[in-house]
Design a protein around this motif. Structure first.
Motif, PDB file in Angstrom:
ATOM      1  N   HIS A  68      68.963 113.192 102.272  1.00 18.78           N
ATOM      2  CA  HIS A  68      69.056 113.583 103.686  1.00 18.78           C
ATOM      3  C   HIS A  68      70.405 114.238 103.955  1.00 18.78           C
ATOM      4  CE1 HIS A  68      65.423 111.379 104.618  1.00 18.78           C
ATOM      5  NE2 HIS A  68      65.922 110.302 104.060  1.00 18.78           N
ATOM      6  N   LEU A  69      70.382 115.402 104.600  1.00 26.31           N
ATOM      7  CA  LEU A  69      71.612 116.017 105.107  1.00 26.31           C
ATOM      8  C   LEU A  69      71.798 115.769 106.601  1.00 26.31           C
ATOM      9  CD1 LEU A  69      71.872 119.466 103.271  1.00 26.31           C
ATOM     10  CD2 LEU A  69      73.303 117.442 102.961  1.00 26.31           C
ATOM     11  N   ASP A  70      70.762 115.373 107.294  1.00 29.58           N
ATOM     12  CA  ASP A  70      70.863 114.985 108.706  1.00 29.58           C
ATOM     13  C   ASP A  70      71.892 113.862 108.813  1.00 29.58           C
ATOM     14  OD1 ASP A  70      70.509 113.787 111.240  1.00 29.58           O
ATOM     15  OD2 ASP A  70      68.350 114.133 111.239  1.00 29.58           O
ATOM     16  N   PRO A  71      72.953 114.038 109.631  1.00 30.72           N
ATOM     17  CA  PRO A  71      73.995 113.011 109.682  1.00 30.72           C
ATOM     18  C   PRO A  71      73.512 111.659 110.190  1.00 30.72           C
ATOM     19  CG  PRO A  71      74.318 114.638 111.420  1.00 30.72           C
ATOM     20  CD  PRO A  71      73.262 115.190 110.497  1.00 30.72           C
ATOM     21  N   ARG A 150      70.461 108.930 118.059  1.00 30.59           N
ATOM     22  CA  ARG A 150      69.431 109.366 117.110  1.00 30.59           C
ATOM     23  C   ARG A 150      69.282 108.393 115.952  1.00 30.59           C
ATOM     24  NH1 ARG A 150      70.397 113.473 114.082  1.00 30.59           N
ATOM     25  NH2 ARG A 150      68.352 114.484 114.030  1.00 30.59           N
ATOM     26  N   SER A 151      70.370 107.708 115.582  1.00 30.86           N
ATOM     27  CA  SER A 151      70.320 106.799 114.431  1.00 30.86           C
ATOM     28  C   SER A 151      69.374 105.622 114.664  1.00 30.86           C
ATOM     29  CB  SER A 151      71.729 106.285 114.102  1.00 30.86           C
ATOM     30  OG  SER A 151      72.213 105.386 115.085  1.00 30.86           O
ATOM     31  N   PHE A 152      68.921 105.435 115.911  1.00 31.15           N
ATOM     32  CA  PHE A 152      67.976 104.361 116.238  1.00 31.15           C
ATOM     33  C   PHE A 152      66.518 104.833 116.145  1.00 31.15           C
ATOM     34  CE2 PHE A 152      71.864 102.917 118.145  1.00 31.15           C
ATOM     35  CZ  PHE A 152      71.813 101.529 118.131  1.00 31.15           C
ATOM     36  N   ALA A 153      66.286 106.134 116.019  1.00 30.29           N
ATOM     37  CA  ALA A 153      64.920 106.662 116.067  1.00 30.29           C
ATOM     38  C   ALA A 153      64.126 106.203 114.843  1.00 30.29           C
ATOM     39  CB  ALA A 153      64.954 108.187 116.134  1.00 30.29           C
ATOM     40  N   PRO A 154      62.936 105.640 115.030  1.00 24.66           N
ATOM     41  CA  PRO A 154      62.142 105.132 113.905  1.00 24.66           C
ATOM     42  C   PRO A 154      61.791 106.201 112.877  1.00 24.66           C
ATOM     43  CG  PRO A 154      61.280 104.304 115.990  1.00 24.66           C
ATOM     44  CD  PRO A 154      62.307 105.341 116.331  1.00 24.66           C
ATOM     45  N   ASP A 155      61.673 107.457 113.304  1.00 24.35           N
ATOM     46  CA  ASP A 155      61.329 108.532 112.368  1.00 24.35           C
ATOM     47  C   ASP A 155      62.517 109.006 111.548  1.00 24.35           C
ATOM     48  OD1 ASP A 155      58.730 108.486 113.245  1.00 24.35           O
ATOM     49  OD2 ASP A 155      58.960 110.194 114.605  1.00 24.35           O
ATOM     50  N   LEU A 156      63.713 108.742 112.034  1.00 26.02           N
ATOM     51  CA  LEU A 156      64.917 109.223 111.345  1.00 26.02           C
ATOM     52  C   LEU A 156      65.493 108.091 110.512  1.00 26.02           C
ATOM     53  CD1 LEU A 156      66.517 111.337 114.210  1.00 26.02           C
ATOM     54  CD2 LEU A 156      64.821 112.018 112.488  1.00 26.02           C
ATOM     55  N   PRO A 160      73.011 105.093 108.121  1.00 26.05           N
ATOM     56  CA  PRO A 160      73.812 103.899 108.415  1.00 26.05           C
ATOM     57  C   PRO A 160      73.346 103.231 109.707  1.00 26.05           C
ATOM     58  CG  PRO A 160      75.213 105.775 107.861  1.00 26.05           C
ATOM     59  CD  PRO A 160      73.837 106.309 108.016  1.00 26.05           C
ATOM     60  N   ASP A 161      73.299 101.915 109.714  1.00 25.58           N
ATOM     61  CA  ASP A 161      72.859 101.216 110.923  1.00 25.58           C
ATOM     62  C   ASP A 161      73.977 100.399 111.566  1.00 25.58           C
ATOM     63  OD1 ASP A 161      73.034  99.196 109.068  1.00 25.58           O
ATOM     64  OD2 ASP A 161      70.982  98.459 109.329  1.00 25.58           O
ATOM     65  N   TYR A 162      75.220 100.860 111.383  1.00 29.26           N
ATOM     66  CA  TYR A 162      76.341 100.165 112.017  1.00 29.26           C
ATOM     67  C   TYR A 162      76.221 100.182 113.534  1.00 29.26           C
ATOM     68  CZ  TYR A 162      78.899  99.917 107.600  1.00 29.26           C
ATOM     69  OH  TYR A 162      79.289  99.627 106.322  1.00 29.26           O
ATOM     70  N   ALA A 163      75.719 101.278 114.096  1.00 29.99           N
ATOM     71  CA  ALA A 163      75.574 101.341 115.550  1.00 29.99           C
ATOM     72  C   ALA A 163      74.654 100.232 116.036  1.00 29.99           C
ATOM     73  CB  ALA A 163      75.040 102.712 115.959  1.00 29.99           C
ATOM     74  N   ALA A 164      73.549 100.028 115.333  1.00 30.19           N
ATOM     75  CA  ALA A 164      72.605  98.977 115.718  1.00 30.19           C
ATOM     76  C   ALA A 164      73.231  97.592 115.578  1.00 30.19           C
ATOM     77  CB  ALA A 164      71.337  99.074 114.870  1.00 30.19           C
ATOM     78  N   ARG A 165      74.108  97.431 114.611  1.00 28.28           N
ATOM     79  CA  ARG A 165      74.747  96.140 114.380  1.00 28.28           C
ATOM     80  C   ARG A 165      75.841  95.851 115.411  1.00 28.28           C
ATOM     81  NH1 ARG A 165      74.594  94.001 109.090  1.00 28.28           N
ATOM     82  NH2 ARG A 165      73.113  95.061 107.752  1.00 28.28           N
TER      83      ARG A 165
END
Length: 580
Positions: A68-71, A150-156, A160-165
């Motif tokens: 993935h190149l999507d940040p 965007r990092s929370f989107a189920p399709d993406l 990294p899930d630090y934001a969710a944490r």
């Protein structure tokens, strides 16, 4: 000769080179005996080729496409290096220097490393003036907020899930694609972004180095298709991207080096050529002729190529082989039989022949035996050895444990990336001594993490590693052993699907410790407790061997991105000799 026999001969030579003619080495220590030194470490901490000259085309030869190149989805160390150094900038980044200095944080999009308040529960960043995207439009704080969302989107998946944490009020949030936004990320104006956290996080400045904290303007949103054309905030932009074949990056004329002291952007163009065989890449760069003089390699040098490199001073002078700082592990799928039984997992701990794996992976010049989960950089420079299992394993003890579990004969699956087939065969052979039959499945490197991260396709065993995102145990154990992190798709870190209430409770306790020294020791102690539960098997501590062509300058292995070449500073000695 069979391919396997050729590999054994090649790696035996590497082992002999690493041990020296008159000494012997303890693989656990990774150092050669009297009268010998490790030939792979000759360039540790060095910058190869001097200072680059601006211009020319630098070619990266790769056996794979990028996952993935999507940040919002980029969480594989080499890809994070390429993405954050060339295509997009983050709030904070790391210095472009070899060795310990490379772990130092510096502002990137932000004016400083962030300002904490509210006891470390609130962090405020101010963006620099004059920041622009590839089309000349301004980079705004709202764009960073949007990518975090965007990092929370189920399709993406996969990022990294630090934001969710860390962020407050995120339960049930599914990203901004349906028009909903996070209240815990505030943008009072175009240059200010404020993060409200659910608990104090003293190291949030380091968290802001991750691609999650790069800007993505909402007007450029393309969902899963954004992977193919991220909108540049860095020194280069995508000219063409033919998946699995070639990526061409050209200069972003709106990138202002006055706002960016880290990235030097020496080449006019980067060309990534994909789908090549690893041995083919090695041979081309070893020869270093014509256009290949201006190339670097993306994936590790193949173990069987080491005898073509280490004995030859002129070629070895072009080898970077910094310690990765990761722990490579055999993950056991704890969610189902047979590895839902702790006795069976313990049996695998004793059955594995780590010495054979080291031989298959290039010998002790490029590897050390891992005896714990946390890499040495997070455990005071040395791993503990809680279980004290011999390096070659103890098949008799393994058989005893399997008999006690009522499973004297087992047949299990193991998935590895294509380049790790030799390692898989060594694991297969070691486990067979205890009556465990292993069926190997090799997966294309570009698809590997998607396959093992999907609970519908994950095998009984997986071989991969985990690396700290920055120097803290909080970036390691919680991601690998906290059962709450497991996802149906895009599962990262906890590939063993280990769920343990006592471990989860202790992770929360350590995360809430205000004293960093106390927390560090607590992670080390928890590591020892986890070794006794055997959710996975630590196997190797690797170096990252990377060859560069004779026309390459400014190349070194960055300590944060597992020894990958820092694309911020690499370039060419003579741009006129490059092609493309």
């Amino acid at each position: 000769m069979t391919k396997r026999t050729q590999l054994a001969l090649a790696t035996a030579l590497v082992a002999a080179l690493a041990l020296g003619a008159s000494g012997c080495s303890d693989p656990k220590k990774g150092s050669a005996g009297a009268g010998a030194s490790n030939p792979a470490s000759a360039n540790d901490g060095k910058i190869l080729g001097g200072t680059p000259v601006k211009g020319g085309t630098l070619t990266v030869l790769s056996n794979q496409d990028f996952a993935h190149l999507d940040p919002a989805r980029n969480w594989v160390m080499p890809t994070m290096d390429l993405g954050t150094r060339l295509l997009y900038r983050t709030l904070v980044t790391f210095k472009a220097e070899p060795g310990k200095a490379g772990s130092e944080l510096v502002p990137d999009l932000a004016t400083d490393l962030g300002t904490p308040s509210n006891g470390g529960r609130t962090w405020t960043f101010t963006l620099k003036e004059g920041l622009k995207y590839e089309d000349g439009s301004p980079i705004k704080a709202q764009d960073v907020k949007y990518n975090v969302e965007r990092s929370f989107a189920p399709d993406l998946t996969g990022g990294p899930d630090y934001a969710a944490r860390y962020l407050a009020g995120t339960e049930g949030y599914k990203g901004p694609l349906q028009g909903k936004h996070l209240d815990s990320v505030k943008t009072p104006d175009d240059r200010t972004i404020v993060f409200e956290l659910g608990r104090p996080v003293a190291e949030f400045s380091a968290t802001a180095t991750l691609p999650t904290f790069a800007p993505v303007p909402q007007s450029q949103e393309k969902g899963t298709q954004y992977d193919s054309r991220p909108f540049s905030s860095g020194p280069y932009k995508i000219e063409t991207y033919d998946r699995d074949k070639k990526l061409v990056l050209v200069r972003n004329e709106h990138w202002d080096p006055k706002t960016d002291p880290v990235r030097k952007a020496y080449p006019d163009k980067f060309v990534v050529v994909m789908g090549l065989k690893g041995g083919q890449i090695d041979d081309r760069i070893i020869a270093g002729e014509g256009a290949d003089a201006s190339t670097v390699q993306y994936a590790d040098m193949r173990p069987e190529s080491a005898p073509k490199v280490l004995p030859k001073p002129d070629v070895k002078a072009r080898l970077i082989a910094e310690t990765k700082g990761c722990t490579e592990m055999l993950y056991l799928n704890n969610s189902r039989a047979p590895f839902d039984d702790p006795k069976v997992r313990d049996a695998v701990q004793y059955a594995v022949d780590k010495e054979a794996v080291i031989t298959a992976n290039g010998g002790p010049a490029l590897n050390e035996i891992a005896t714990a989960y946390l890499p040495p950089a997070l455990s005071g420079g040395k791993q503990a050895d809680t279980l004290k299992i011999p390096a070659a394993g103890d098949p008799a003890k393994a058989k005893e444990l399997l008999k006690a579990a009522g499973k004297e004969k087992l047949k299990v699956s193991l998935s590895v990336s294509t380049g790790d087939k030799g390692v898989a065969e060594a694991l297969q052979q070691g486990l067979s001594r205890a009556g465990i039959e292993v069926v190997i499945d090799t997966v294309d490197p570009g698809a590997y993490y998607d396959v093992i991260g999907d609970l519908a396709t994950t095998p009984d065993m997986t071989f991969t590693g985990w690396c700290p995102d920055y120097p803290s145990g909080s970036t390691w154990i919680p991601f690998v052993f906290d059962g709450r992190t497991i996802k149906d798709k895009g599962n990262q870190g906890n590939y063993s699907q280990f769920r343990d209430e006592a471990t989860t409770k202790r992770i929360d306790e350590i995360n809430n410790m205000a004293d960093a020294k106390q927390a560090n020791q607590a992670w080390i102690d928890l590591d020892a407790q986890l070794m006794k539960k055997s959710p996975s098997i630590p196997i190797l501590l690797e170096r990252k061997p990377l060859l560069v062509g004779p026309n390459i300058a400014g190349a070194f292995g960055h300590p944060v991105w597992t020894g990958e070449i820092d694309y911020a500073t690499v370039g060419l000695k003579d741009p006129s000799k490059s092609q493309g």
